[in-house]
Design an enzyme around this catalytic site. Structure first.
Site, short mmCIF file in Angstrom:
data_model
loop_
_atom_site.label_atom_id
_atom_site.label_comp_id
_atom_site.label_asym_id
_atom_site.label_seq_id
_atom_site.Cartn_x
_atom_site.Cartn_y
_atom_site.Cartn_z
N ARG A 85 25.07 18.73 19.25
CA ARG A 85 24.09 19.60 18.61
C ARG A 85 24.37 19.73 17.12
NH1 ARG A 85 23.96 23.65 16.11
NH2 ARG A 85 26.15 24.10 16.56
N LYS A 175 8.98 7.24 23.13
CA LYS A 175 9.49 5.87 23.15
C LYS A 175 9.94 5.47 24.54
CE LYS A 175 13.70 4.27 22.19
NZ LYS A 175 14.97 4.01 21.49
N GLU A 217 9.40 -0.35 23.03
CA GLU A 217 10.53 -1.10 22.49
C GLU A 217 10.95 -2.21 23.46
OE1 GLU A 217 15.15 -0.43 21.03
OE2 GLU A 217 13.79 1.28 21.06
N LYS A 259 8.10 -1.33 18.75
CA LYS A 259 9.41 -1.17 18.11
C LYS A 259 10.32 -2.34 18.54
CE LYS A 259 12.81 2.55 17.32
NZ LYS A 259 14.06 1.90 17.76
#
Length: 390
Positions: A85, A175, A217, A259
Site C-alpha cells: 500500500r 486489462k 494484452e 497492449k
C-alpha cells in the site's frame, strides 16, 4: 459528438439506418451478434481515445503477486500489505503525474485501497486527471492438451458481476493478460492460440457490456532464443486470431485498446536488435494485423530496460506508418524500476522516488510524440529488480 459515436457503434455492430434498403438474404448474416449497448458505446469510445491522447500513456501497477513479491524482496523489502500500500501510494501521489500518464492499471485489491489519510486511490487518481483501471484476469494455468508450458488465463467465471462492481468503484477500463510462449518444440500450438484469443474476446465483450474499455494484452513472451523474425511471425498470427475472435463476439473496436509486446528477439537470442529494428518490425506487425478502428496500442516493455523501452517507442513514432492508431506506453517495470530502487521502503525517499517516476513518464510521453532525446532522463541501475513479467 456523443450521438455520432453512438451511431457509429450501432453501425459497426450490424445496425443499418431505416432508409437503407436491405436485401433479405443478407439480414441474418448482419446480425450474428447483438450490438454493444448504446448507453455505453459513446462513453467507451471517448474513454479509449482519452487513454491514448498525444504525449500520454498508461502506468501498469497491477503486477501479479509472485512478480511483485520478487521485486520487493530483491529490493530488500518485506512483501506485506502495508509495504504494497505504501509503495502504491508513493506512485499515485506523484505530483503532476497526469501530465504524462492518462490511466493507471490497478490490481483488484488496490482498486479498493486508500491512502494513509483515508483517500481512496480511485479518487486520488481522478482528481489528478488520471483514469483508474483494473486487471481482471486471475492469472494463468497450464492448458491441458497443449505443448508443455503453455497456459491459458483464468477469470471469466464471475467476470460480469466483478466488472459491474469495478465500475461502481470508479474503474473505467480493465486489462486482461494472456501469455503466449515461443519454444523450439512448436509452441505456440493451435490449441493455445485458439483458447487464449477466444477467452480474450469473451472478456472484452463482457467488459463492454458493463461499461469498461477492454485493454487486451496478448503477451508474446520474450523468453527463449528465437529470432526477431520468428517473434514477428508469431505476433502476426496471434493478433489475427485475436481480432477474428473480437469480430465474432461483436466487440466494439472503437472502444477497445490493445497492449502487445514490442517485436524483439528472445532474451537468449545471440543476435541483438537495435531500437530501429525493433521499431520497424513492431510497426509492420501492427500494420498487417490491427484494424484502423482501434484508437491506440499501449506497448508493454517486456524484458527491456527503462532507457531501451523509451528508445524503441521513440523509434516507432519516428517511422511514417499507414495505421492511424496512437502508439504509446503501457509500461510497468520500465516506469517503476528506478522509482522502486530509489524508494527502498524509506518514507524519506518518497519525493526522490516520485521524481524518478515522473522523469520516466515524461521520457515515454516524449517518445509517444517521437521527440525523446536519448539519455535525457535519469535512471538508477536496478539490475536486482529485473525479475518476473509485467
Amino acid at each position: 459528438m456523443l450521438r455520432a459515436l453512438a451511431l457509429l457503434a450501432a453501425c459497426a455492430q450490424g445496425w443499418v439506418p431505416r432508409q437503407a434498403p436491405l436485401r433479405r438474404r443478407s439480414v441474418t448474416a448482419l446480425r450474428v451478434t447483438v450490438p454493444v449497448p448504446l448507453e455505453y458505446a459513446a462513453e467507451l469510445a471517448a474513454t479509449a481515445s482519452a487513454l491514448v491522447n498525444p504525449g500520454k500513456g498508461l502506468l501498469a501497477s497491477d503486477e501479479s503477486p509472485p512478480t511483485l513479491n520478487a521485486r520487493l524482496e530483491r529490493a530488500g523489502l518485506v512483501n506485506s500489505e502495508d509495504t504494497r500500500r505504501a509503495y502504491r501510494e508513493a506512485l499515485y501521489t506523484t505530483p503532476d503525474l497526469g501530465t504524462y500518464v492518462s490511466g493507471v492499471i490497478l490490481s483488484a485489491d488496490m482498486l479498493f485501497e486508500q491512502t494513509a489519510d483515508g483517500t481512496p486511490f480511485v479518487d486520488l487518481l481522478n482528481v489528478n486527471g488520471i483514469v483508474p483501471g483494473v486487471r481482471v484476469d486471475a492469472g494463468a494455468v497450464q492448458l491441458p492438451g497443449a505443448i508443455a508450458g503453455e497456459t491459458c488465463s483464468r477469470g471469466l467465471d464471475g467476470l460480469d458481476e466483478r466488472a459491474a462492481l469495478y465500475r461502481e468503484q470508479g474503474a473505467r477500463f480493465a486489462k486482461w493478460r494472456s501469455r503466449i510462449k515461443i519454444t523450439g518444440d512448436g509452441a505456440p500450438s493451435l490449441l493455445a492460440l485458439k483458447e487464449n484469443c477466444w477467452t480474450m474476446a469473451r472478456c472484452a465483450r463482457t467488459l463492454q457490456e458493463r461499461g469498461l474499455v477492454p485493454i487486451l494484452e496478448p503477451a508474446v513472451l520474450s523468453e527463449g532464443a528465437h529470432s526477431i523474425e520468428r517473434a514477428a511471425e508469431v505476433q502476426e498470427r496471434v493478433y489475427v486470431d485475436v481480432f477474428r475472435a473480437l469480430a465474432e463476439n461483436g466487440v466494439f473496436l472503437e472502444g477497445c485498446l490493445v497492449k502487445p509486446s514490442m517485436t524483439t528477439p528472445g532474451e537468449d537470442c545471440p543476435d541483438p536488435a537495435t531500437p530501429e529494428l525493433v521499431a520497424a518490425y513492431s510497426v509492420r506487425t501492427l500494420e498487417r494485423t490491427v484494424p484502423s478502428a482501434v484508437p491506440g496500442v499501449c506497448f508493454t516493455s517486456g524484458g527491456l530496460s527503462e532507457e531501451e523501452a523509451s528508445l524503441c517507442l521513440d523509434a516507432m513514432n519516428r517511422i511514417e506508418r499507414k495505421g492511424p492508431w496512437s502508439m504509446t506506453f503501457g509500461f510497468a517495470r520500465s516506469l517503476q524500476q528506478s522509482c522502486l530502487a530509489t524508494w527502498g521502503g524509506d518514507p524519506a525517499n518518497v519525493a526522490a522516488a516520485q521524481a524518478m517516476l515522473f522523469a520516466r513518464a515524461r521520457a515515454n510521453g516524449e517518445a509517444n510524440l517521437g521527440k525523446y532525446a536519448p539519455g535525457s532522463q535519469p535512471t538508477v541501475d536496478p539490475t536486482a529488480l529485473l525479475v518476473g513479467v509485467e
